[in-house]
Design a protein around this motif. Structure first.
Motif, mmCIF file in Angstrom:
data_model
loop_
_atom_site.group_PDB
_atom_site.id
_atom_site.type_symbol
_atom_site.label_atom_id
_atom_site.label_comp_id
_atom_site.label_asym_id
_atom_site.label_seq_id
_atom_site.Cartn_x
_atom_site.Cartn_y
_atom_site.Cartn_z
ATOM 1 N N LEU A 34 10.771 -3.700 11.896
ATOM 2 C CA LEU A 34 10.652 -3.181 11.008
ATOM 3 C C LEU A 34 9.061 -3.327 10.514
ATOM 4 O O LEU A 34 8.712 -4.287 10.537
ATOM 5 N N ILE A 35 8.364 -2.250 10.137
ATOM 6 C CA ILE A 35 6.997 -2.211 9.861
ATOM 7 C C ILE A 35 6.953 -1.812 8.489
ATOM 8 O O ILE A 35 7.222 -0.503 8.369
ATOM 9 N N LEU A 36 6.255 -2.625 7.570
ATOM 10 C CA LEU A 36 5.931 -2.251 6.357
ATOM 11 C C LEU A 36 4.377 -2.056 6.615
ATOM 12 O O LEU A 36 3.697 -2.778 6.738
ATOM 13 N N GLU A 37 4.188 -0.711 5.881
ATOM 14 C CA GLU A 37 2.588 -0.657 5.830
ATOM 15 C C GLU A 37 2.272 -0.192 4.621
ATOM 16 O O GLU A 37 2.924 0.125 3.664
ATOM 17 N N ASN A 38 1.106 -0.885 4.131
ATOM 18 C CA ASN A 38 0.624 -0.707 2.752
ATOM 19 C C ASN A 38 -0.921 -0.221 2.962
ATOM 20 O O ASN A 38 -1.558 -0.923 2.967
ATOM 21 N N ALA A 81 -6.510 -0.500 7.795
ATOM 22 C CA ALA A 81 -6.218 0.651 6.900
ATOM 23 C C ALA A 81 -6.479 1.892 7.560
ATOM 24 O O ALA A 81 -5.593 2.976 7.502
ATOM 25 N N ASP A 82 -7.787 2.282 8.252
ATOM 26 C CA ASP A 82 -7.706 3.479 8.914
ATOM 27 C C ASP A 82 -8.382 3.293 9.869
ATOM 28 O O ASP A 82 -9.440 2.230 10.402
ATOM 29 N N SER A 129 -4.883 10.072 6.763
ATOM 30 C CA SER A 129 -4.870 9.058 7.922
ATOM 31 C C SER A 129 -3.251 8.257 8.211
ATOM 32 O O SER A 129 -3.158 7.944 9.178
ATOM 33 N N HIS A 158 -5.218 -8.937 0.177
ATOM 34 C CA HIS A 158 -4.473 -7.810 -0.013
ATOM 35 C C HIS A 158 -3.496 -7.780 1.007
ATOM 36 O O HIS A 158 -3.906 -7.564 2.003
ATOM 37 N N PRO A 159 -2.173 -7.783 0.579
ATOM 38 C CA PRO A 159 -1.041 -7.390 1.764
ATOM 39 C C PRO A 159 -1.440 -6.164 2.268
ATOM 40 O O PRO A 159 -1.584 -5.017 1.546
ATOM 41 N N ALA A 160 -1.236 -6.075 3.566
ATOM 42 C CA ALA A 160 -1.751 -4.760 4.151
ATOM 43 C C ALA A 160 -0.324 -4.353 5.080
ATOM 44 O O ALA A 160 0.227 -3.207 5.064
ATOM 45 N N LYS A 161 0.347 -5.193 5.780
ATOM 46 C CA LYS A 161 1.392 -4.995 6.824
ATOM 47 C C LYS A 161 2.416 -5.946 6.844
ATOM 48 O O LYS A 161 1.947 -7.331 6.914
ATOM 49 N N GLU A 162 3.486 -5.630 7.238
ATOM 50 C CA GLU A 162 4.475 -6.412 7.541
ATOM 51 C C GLU A 162 5.194 -5.885 8.637
ATOM 52 O O GLU A 162 5.633 -4.852 8.846
ATOM 53 N N ILE A 163 5.558 -6.849 9.855
ATOM 54 C CA ILE A 163 6.297 -6.462 10.715
ATOM 55 C C ILE A 163 7.424 -7.589 11.087
ATOM 56 O O ILE A 163 7.063 -8.675 11.190
ATOM 57 N N VAL A 199 -6.069 3.817 1.272
ATOM 58 C CA VAL A 199 -6.584 4.962 2.601
ATOM 59 C C VAL A 199 -6.194 6.305 2.089
ATOM 60 O O VAL A 199 -5.225 6.447 1.235
ATOM 61 N N LYS A 207 1.065 -17.424 0.070
ATOM 62 C CA LYS A 207 2.086 -16.660 0.498
ATOM 63 C C LYS A 207 3.194 -17.544 0.518
ATOM 64 O O LYS A 207 3.050 -18.222 1.680
ATOM 65 N N ARG A 262 -11.150 -8.939 1.541
ATOM 66 C CA ARG A 262 -12.313 -8.541 1.135
ATOM 67 C C ARG A 262 -13.521 -9.528 0.729
ATOM 68 O O ARG A 262 -13.104 -10.558 -0.111
ATOM 69 N N PRO A 270 -4.758 1.501 13.444
ATOM 70 C CA PRO A 270 -4.296 0.760 12.254
ATOM 71 C C PRO A 270 -2.905 0.978 12.173
ATOM 72 O O PRO A 270 -2.176 0.286 11.186
ATOM 73 N N LYS A 271 -2.287 2.005 12.433
ATOM 74 C CA LYS A 271 -0.962 2.585 12.479
ATOM 75 C C LYS A 271 -0.010 1.684 13.303
ATOM 76 O O LYS A 271 -0.527 1.773 14.491
ATOM 77 N N VAL A 272 0.793 0.946 12.669
ATOM 78 C CA VAL A 272 1.451 -0.130 13.688
ATOM 79 C C VAL A 272 2.602 0.733 14.248
ATOM 80 O O VAL A 272 3.465 0.824 13.547
ATOM 81 N N PHE A 294 2.644 -11.114 9.219
ATOM 82 C CA PHE A 294 2.127 -10.598 7.825
ATOM 83 C C PHE A 294 0.922 -10.442 8.087
ATOM 84 O O PHE A 294 0.174 -11.265 8.690
ATOM 85 N N PRO A 300 -1.373 -3.112 -4.802
ATOM 86 C CA PRO A 300 -0.892 -2.062 -3.480
ATOM 87 C C PRO A 300 0.658 -2.309 -3.402
ATOM 88 O O PRO A 300 1.149 -3.186 -3.643
ATOM 89 N N LEU A 313 0.144 9.479 11.005
ATOM 90 C CA LEU A 313 -0.393 9.590 12.650
ATOM 91 C C LEU A 313 1.118 9.507 13.395
ATOM 92 O O LEU A 313 0.957 9.901 14.543
#
Lengths: 463, 997
Positions: free
Chosen positions: A376-380, B720-721, A388, B759-764, A384, B623, B744, B821-823, B739, A416, A391
């Motif tokens: 499970l992948i959560l993206e935040n 992010a990109d 983008s 900042h939280p960006a991703k969770e797998i 951006v 966290k 920044r 960046p796209k997981v 996580f 976010p 993809l």
């Protein structure tokens, strides 16, 4: 009854094999969309919601849904490419027949012989064909009831675990249904509808009967879709083998205990003191108890164990027609009817090569690959540009449109938010009219998120 | 055609693999576990240590070491070098004797076992007749005298182990000549000691357990003199001039006897119980060494008053008015004295003491008898090792500063050079400076020079000073008050007692470029330290971080936070703490990483993780990863008291069992068999009571400790990109969750004022939910991102920031590659599902080719719970090679393993020893040394080299004969017959044995 049950098993397995093959051949094109099934998560509402603080949002969600919950059921029915939405009194006196006619009327298909199905909270497509399951469907609608109407002369609907997704995947993938012999064959011959095997959810199967010695049994436990624990224990033991020099004793691994109510016990295919010979096609000889344990746990979502049953009296007896059955065997006397069914089933499974010894393992693997990609992948990515984000080709365009819609109004969100949840292919091809559930508390999702738990919560479902 | 091509490619790959990877266990660092015997060769200047598991290790000049292992898994009880030769004899607990030699081969010496021997008594004799209790390697180098439990002395010719029956000294021969008035004449008991007259090699003294000593003339085969001591004998020492014999006894006394000519002087000249009046313990060994001018040195071990100091492990050194009882922290195994002069007969220079847990060398020439720091055999476990961390290729500047700080700590050591100097170290200088840091239970971090063969202690850092602890730091200084008797002096550094278990060091991270160090411990404390060449008095600012983030219903039942000293503390030069984070709840820190460029420290416990900005001394991120239903993780370690109790009970049971078996060791075989049977039965019964079974269940989010943070990783990558790279933090948990946080950082000029944000960006959430043990990001070329500051120091190529980065997540069960960046999942390698092993340790390493200097590859080094080491290629994540490395039962060994960045690794083979191994063909640290046979003219004529050559020739001839014999050649059989009749018999026997074995 029991023989009927077995037939169902077999037929179902064929469908599943079909689905799996398609899975493996098209990992990239299958897609997953997660939706929130609460009524408030309709598109317009959701846009508003996203601008609100999430805790509030949740509370509100709760409130609205509660209000609606008691009075009416929101129904969304689909026939071919058309959708209809309407409300239904939850405690209405209607029975199945009334509902059937209502749908025919709503969809303007009077006189067309159709089969009704609905999506339950776990995302499985279940049938509506009598008053009982109709009421079950209405009462379990939480709160949206999704109805799927299929023409009876179309290919038989596959009900059961993940059937929606699998079917969709197949359709989405092939686009135009291949006009193989199987499908044309079935179109000409109306299916032998013996009961509704689809009423049963497959939890286990015996596979590779034709290539295994009669003394062995290869059992597949389907963990997905159930919340039952696998529920068994293994131990070290001594296995007696007959060698040219006489009887020799070698260390082996045995089932030591079945948990009551667990998957293993409920299948009836595994028993205490059965010797474990293979785990997902890998010989366990020479491996320690801990290694075998770890292998089983690692394969737990799709566990295939080959055992030498302690009780050798219930072994499968080989029949001549086995190969045509795609290697599925079953306990008891279901052999011949099974093969009849497999002829009727128009699925590409019957076109595909019968799965032989080696690729039944490979198939197992590929299936489990699919499951594995179920991370499970959560993206935040609110920081951006949205372009983008799109993809991932595995995303359904539908979702993309939705998500863009959802996103555009809130480019200035301070904190976010998770914007997309990508789910594995295997959860796969679902559709939705609304987008992703958003929860302000990441941790909640993260802590409890998995396919199962999401289904469990009923908060997020796949369609 | 295609297949052919592919085949060619694969064989190319195979060849490449051979050039890149090669498994070798090269060295053992540290102190041998459970040493049981000590030997020293003054002529070779080598010392030998045997241990209870049958290993024998030789040490000389730093870098000169040899190791051998007996096939029998029995304890080495005695080690004796043959005087003036390169051979040594070991006696094992199973009564077998082994001959070892240092043979030069290609300019390097090797330690080889060249023969084994077991005394055979007359038929029907009880085993005690031939059970060896005393060994004397005669100075001629040709004879071995073996005293036995039965009281006989067997004479054996070496190196062939040929029994010289006619020269045996039987008990009867001796007993017949014992004076009639000697009380113990009925039963002389076993041979306790054998000593040769230093000036007359034909005379030996045989000491019997009952006390009687007999001076025996080997040539005339008769007793020269009887010394009728009446106390149980412990040891004998024949003084250098041959005129006196010292004997030590079990009542704590020692006696000096004149060695007379014909006039039999029965009276002891001097008898003394040095710590007398009250009953004393035995003096187990006594040595007297004369000095050129002035009184001799008298050294003996034991003899302490039984009631008051019976538990001390002491060696007393007396020299004229000076009298010191060296007080060791563990049991004394043996000791010897190194003497000056070309023949090693001069003044004593150093006392070498082997105690159970360390080797202590005392400088006897310098006033105050200071300790000489050992360059090897250092007790790694002076406080139990709790973690280790390896840093490769240390910049010279930092290296020198650490050494300078360490030198200041070692001022109490003797300035004298290391006295054991045998052999020549031929190993090339290590190509780079490597540091191994070990964290200890007492809150210290020790820095070791791990570049070469010797693991040399460089510097010791103590973190305890930051906190209030129960111990009084002055405790150790109160020793040795005036007038105390016996005059104790504490020596040695083995001190396993920790004042406060919360101080234990759990994680270490050192930045080699900036000299910043972070150390985290058992009570959730994270210290950030900076290397300072001056002492400084400063207070450490503590920051408490609540990792629960308001999680309700929580009650921590574990230990409390450490109490920080408010007042400024004086820190000596070296690493000085300047910031402290204390986690709340104070659970053990399970993950730690430092980014010196960003000046951030990330830490994790079973409750969550956080990021601390050590420049602004401010917390950036917290966290909570705790699952609210996870009671075990919530309550802390104490909630598992039950299981601790259980394991304690089990270990006691095991101990009792082993003790029983030890006690029965000397009982005859039947009893042994019975004992073994009973044990087996008990074990079987135990198994039946509780059969080992394993639950088969999928992992679920409700499992315990899913929130435990296993790994933390800083990366500058595309989150992010794909056009803007940003600093990021990655955290992996026990529940298979990753996580990612975007960090920044303010621009450098405002770094001190503007806040750092996360900042939280991703969770797998990995579907299989296995614990995440490693995270790495690879750049556009597929190379792992360099360490912070590595590029700034021009030591690494800057990462490719144009191509797409990849994220590698390593769980216990599989390796998985995601795009950034796209997981999305790109590739994976499954381990557990295939062979049932799980990843325990993982590290990124660089492997250089052995053939071409400029070719190399990055790879992952992986250690599994089965003890296998795998190399997995990057970025293709394909299994390359695997080697069995650690026994899978050795859980602590597997847990202690640490990898270097160049394909080497260390793991603990015992609490006190690191095994060093390498998977790289290029980075191989192994001892390369040469020991030459001494060619000195002693008073005693010993065999000349050509003779030895001959014997070697004979040996090889015998071997050749054997090989032929296997071909059933009749002629050769006759030859064998001949050689069997000849004096090479025992050699042949040995070879037959070897061949059979």
């Amino acid at each position: 009854m029991s023989s009927q049950h077995h037939q169902h098993h077999q037929q179902q397995q064929h469908h599943q094999l079909l689905a799996q093959q398609q899975d493996s051949s098209s990992n990239s094109s299958s897609s997953v969309i997660l939706i929130n099934s609460r009524p408030t998560s309709r598109m317009s509402r959701q846009q508003q919601q996203h601008q609100q603080q999430h805790l509030q949002q949740q509370q509100q969600q709760q409130r609205t849904s509660l209000k609606l919950y008691n009075t009416v059921v929101e129904v969304k029915s689909k026939f071919e490419a058309e959708y209809r939405r309407f409300a239904l009194k939850r405690n209405g006196p209607d029975g199945f027949q009334e509902f059937y006619h209502l749908l025919q009327t709503i969809h303007h298909i009077p006189g067309v012989d159709v089969i009704l199905g609905y999506a339950d909270v776990q995302g499985d497509l279940l049938p509506i064909n009598n008053d009982d399951n109709f009421h079950k469907a209405v009462s379990s609608a939480n709160p949206l009831l999704r109805i799927i109407i299929t023409k009876r002369e179309d290919e038989p609907v596959v009900f059961g675990t993940n059937s929606l997704q699998r079917r969709k995947k197949g359709l989405g993938l092939t686009g135009l249904r291949p006009t193989g012999s199987g499908s044309t064959h079935s179109k000409n011959k109306p299916g032998l509808m013996i009961g509704l095997p689809q009423n049963f959810r497959q939890i286990s199967s015996i596979i590779d009967v034709d290539i295994l010695p009669e003394t062995h049994r290869r059992v597949r436990l389907h963990k997905h879709g159930t919340h039952k624990p696998l529920g068994f224990y293994i131990r070290d033991g001594v296995s007696v083998r007959v060698a040219p020099q006489g009887v020799e004793k070698v260390p082996g691994v045995f089932i030591s205990r079945l948990v009551r109510g667990g998957l293993a016990e409920s299948t009836g295919l595994l028993a205490v003191n059965d010797e474990i010979l293979e785990v997902n096609g890998i010989d366990v000889a020479g491996k320690s108890l801990d290694q075998v344990t770890d292998m089983m746990v690692a394969n737990s979502h799709n566990l295939i164990v080959t055992v030498k049953p302690a009780n050798q009296r219930n072994n499968v007896v080989h029949r001549g027609s086995k190969t045509s059955m795609g290697n599925s065997g079953s306990v008891g006397s279901a052999g011949s009817t099974g093969s009849a069914l497999s002829h009727d089933s128009p699925s590409p499974a019957s076109q595909s090569n019968p799965i032989t010894a080696s690729n039944s393992i490979a198939e197992g693997d590929s299936d489990d690959d699919d499951d594995d990609d179920g991370d499970l992948i959560l993206e935040n990515d609110c920081l951006v540009p949205y372009e983008s984000h799109r993809l991932n080709n595995s995303y359904d365009t539908n979702l993309n449109r939705d998500s863009t819609n959802n996103r555009s109004p809130r480019s200035t969100v301070a904190r976010p938010l998770p914007q997309s949840i990508s789910l594995p292919n295997s959860v796969g091809a679902s559709l939705t009219d609304s987008s992703v559930t958003t929860t302000s508390r990441h941790s909640e999702i993260a802590a409890s998120n998995s396919r199962e738990s999401m289904r469990e919560d009923g908060n997020v479902i796949t369609l | 055609m295609k297949r052919f091509k592919r085949h060619g490619h694969e064989s190319h790959r195979d060849r490449l693999k051979q050039e890149l990877y090669q498994f070798n266990k090269t060295l053992e660092h540290g102190f041998p576990h459970q040493p049981s015997a000590l030997g020293y060769s003054p002529s070779l200047k080598l010392l030998a240590i045997g241990n209870r598991s049958g290993a024998i290790k030789l040490y000389g000049d730093p870098g000169v070491e040899f190791m051998g292992l007996h096939d029998e898994n029995a304890a080495v009880t005695q080690v004796h070098f043959l005087p003036h030769q390169v051979e040594l004899v070991t006696l094992l607990d199973d009564n077998s004797l082994h001959m070892w030699t240092l043979r030069a081969h290609n300019g390097l010496s090797e330690l080889l076992e060249v023969g084994r021997f077991m005394l055979t008594g007359p038929p029907g004799a009880p085993p005690s007749v031939t059970r060896v209790t005393a060994v004397l390697a005669h100075s001629s180098g040709e004879l071995l005298l073996l005293g036995t439990e039965g009281g006989h002395v067997f004479v054996v010719e070496v190196p062939g182990f040929r029994e010289l029956e006619e020269r045996n000294i039987s008990l009867e021969q001796v007993a017949s000549s014992v004076p009639d008035d000697y009380i113990g004449r009925r039963n002389l008991e076993h041979v306790e000691a054998l000593q040769e007259n230093p000036i007359n090699p034909n005379q030996v003294v045989i000491g019997y357990g009952r006390g009687l000593m007999v001076i025996w003339d080997l040539e005339k085969q008769c007793a020269r003199q009887h010394i009728p001591a009446t106390q149980q004998l412990e040891s004998i020492w024949w003084t250098g001039d041959g005129s006196y014999i010292l004997s030590s006894h079990s009542d704590g006394s020692y006696c000096r006897w004149m060695v007379g000519g014909e006039d039999v002087n029965d009276e002891e000249e001097k008898s003394d119980i040095p710590y007398g009046h009250f009953p004393c313990k035995a003096i187990s060994k006594i040595v007297q060494v004369p000095t050129e001018e002035g009184p001799p040195f008298l050294l003996f071990s034991g003899g302490m008053p039984r009631a008051s100091y019976g538990d001390r492990h002491c060696i007393t050194v007396i020299h004229s008015k000076k009298h010191v009882a060296l007080d060791f922290t563990s049991r004394i195994i043996d000791f010897f004295v190194i003497r000056d002069g070309p023949q090693h007969t001069g003044d004593p220079t150093a006392l070498v003491v082997l105690v159970e847990e360390e080797l202590v060398v005392i400088d006897l020439q310098t006033e105050g008898w200071p300790v000489i720091q050992t360059p090897y055999l250092v007790p790694l476990h002076s406080s139990a090792i709790t973690c280790s961390h390896h840093v490769s290729a240390i910049p010279l500047k930092l290296w020198e500063r650490i050494i300078a700080a360490g030198d200041l700590q070692n001022t109490h050591y003797s300035k004298k050079p290391w006295p054991v100097t045998g052999g020549k170290n031929l190993a090339p200088d290590p190509p780079q400076r490597d540091l191994l840091l070990t964290g200890h239970e007492d809150g210290t971090v020790r820095f070791w020079d791990a570049s070469g063969v010797c693991l040399y202690p460089m510097y010791k850092l103590s973190t305890a000073g930051v906190f209030h602890t129960d111990s009084d730091p002055n405790d150790n200084l109160n020793q040795g008050t005036e007038g105390e008797w016996p005059p104790f002096r504490k020596v040695g550094c083995f001190d396993p007692y920790s004042d406060d278990p919360r101080l234990g060091v759990q994680k270490i991270h050192l930045c080699k470029y900036s000299g910043y160090l972070t150390v985290a411990g058992t009570a959730g404390q994270i210290l950030v330290l900076e290397l300072n060449d001056e002492a400084a008095e400063q207070s450490v600012e503590a920051k408490v971080v609540d990792l629960l983030q308001g999680q309700e219903g929580f009650r921590w039942k574990g230990h409390t936070r450490l109490d920080v000293r408010d007042e400024p503390v004086l820190f000596p030069p070296g690493f000085q703490p300047f910031a402290l984070v204390q986690c709340q709840p104070p659970a053990v820190v399970t993950a730690l990483t430092l980014h010196s460029e960003w000046k951030l420290v990330a830490f994790g416990t079973s409750h969550g993780f956080g990021v601390y900005d050590y420049q602004q001394k401010n917390n950036v991120l917290v966290k909570c990863t705790l699952n609210p239903s996870d009671q075990l993780a919530m309550e802390g370690p104490l909630s598992r008291v039950k299981s601790i109790k259980k394991s304690l009970r089990q270990s006691f049971r095991r101990m009792r069992r082993s003790r029983v078996s030890l006690r029965k060791h000397h009982v005859n075989n039947a009893a042994k068999l019975q004992d073994a049977n009973a044990r087996l039965e008990a074990e079987l019964a135990e198994m039946e009571l509780a059969p080992v079974q394993r639950k088969i269940e999928a992992r679920s989010s409700d499992d315990s400790f899913t929130g435990l943070v296993r790994t933390l990783y800083f990366a500058d990558t595309f989150l992010a990109d794909s056009s803007h790279n940003t600093p990021s933090l990655w955290a992996g948990t026990n529940g298979g969750c990753v996580f990612a946080y975007m960090l920044r950082l303010p621009p450098v000029e405002h770094r001190a004022e503007e806040p750092v944000t996360a900042h939280p960006a991703k969770e797998i959430q990995l579907m299989h939910r296995a614990p995440v043990v490693g995270i790495a990001v690879m750049d556009g070329h597929g190379a792992p991102l360099p360490e912070p500051l590595e590029v700034a120091h021009d030591l690494a190529r800057s990462p490719d920031m144009h191509g797409s980065h990849q994220l590698l997540v390593i769980s216990e069960e599989q390796f998985k590659l995601f795009s950034l960046p796209k997981v999305s999942a790109k590739m994976k390698l499954k381990l557990t599902a295939i062979d049932g092993s799980r990843v325990r340790r993982v590290g990124v390493a660089w492997f250089g080719s052995s053939r071409s200097e400029d070719y190399g590859e990055s790879g992952l080094m992986v250690l599994t719970n089965q003890g296998d080491v795998h190399v997995v290629s990057l970025p293709t994540i394909k299994m390359q090679v695997h080697y069995p490395c650690i026994r899978r039962e050795d859980v602590s060994g597997i847990a202690s393993c640490v990898f270097t960045k160049h394909g080497q690794g260390f793991y603990l083979i015992s609490p006190s020893e690191f095994e060093r191994f390498t998977v790289s063909t290029r980075h191989l640290v192994e001892p390369r040394c040469l020991v030459e046979a001494p060619h000195s003219g002693t008073a005693v004529q010993h065999r000349s080299p050509p003779e030895r050559c001959n014997s070697e020739d004979a040996e090889s001839a015998a071997r050749r004969v054997m090989e032929h014999a296997l071909l059933n050649d009749e002629k050769v059989l006759q030859e064998i017959q001949k050689s069997l009749e000849g004096d090479q018999m025992s050699f042949l026997e040995n070879h037959v044995k070897n061949a059979v074995a």
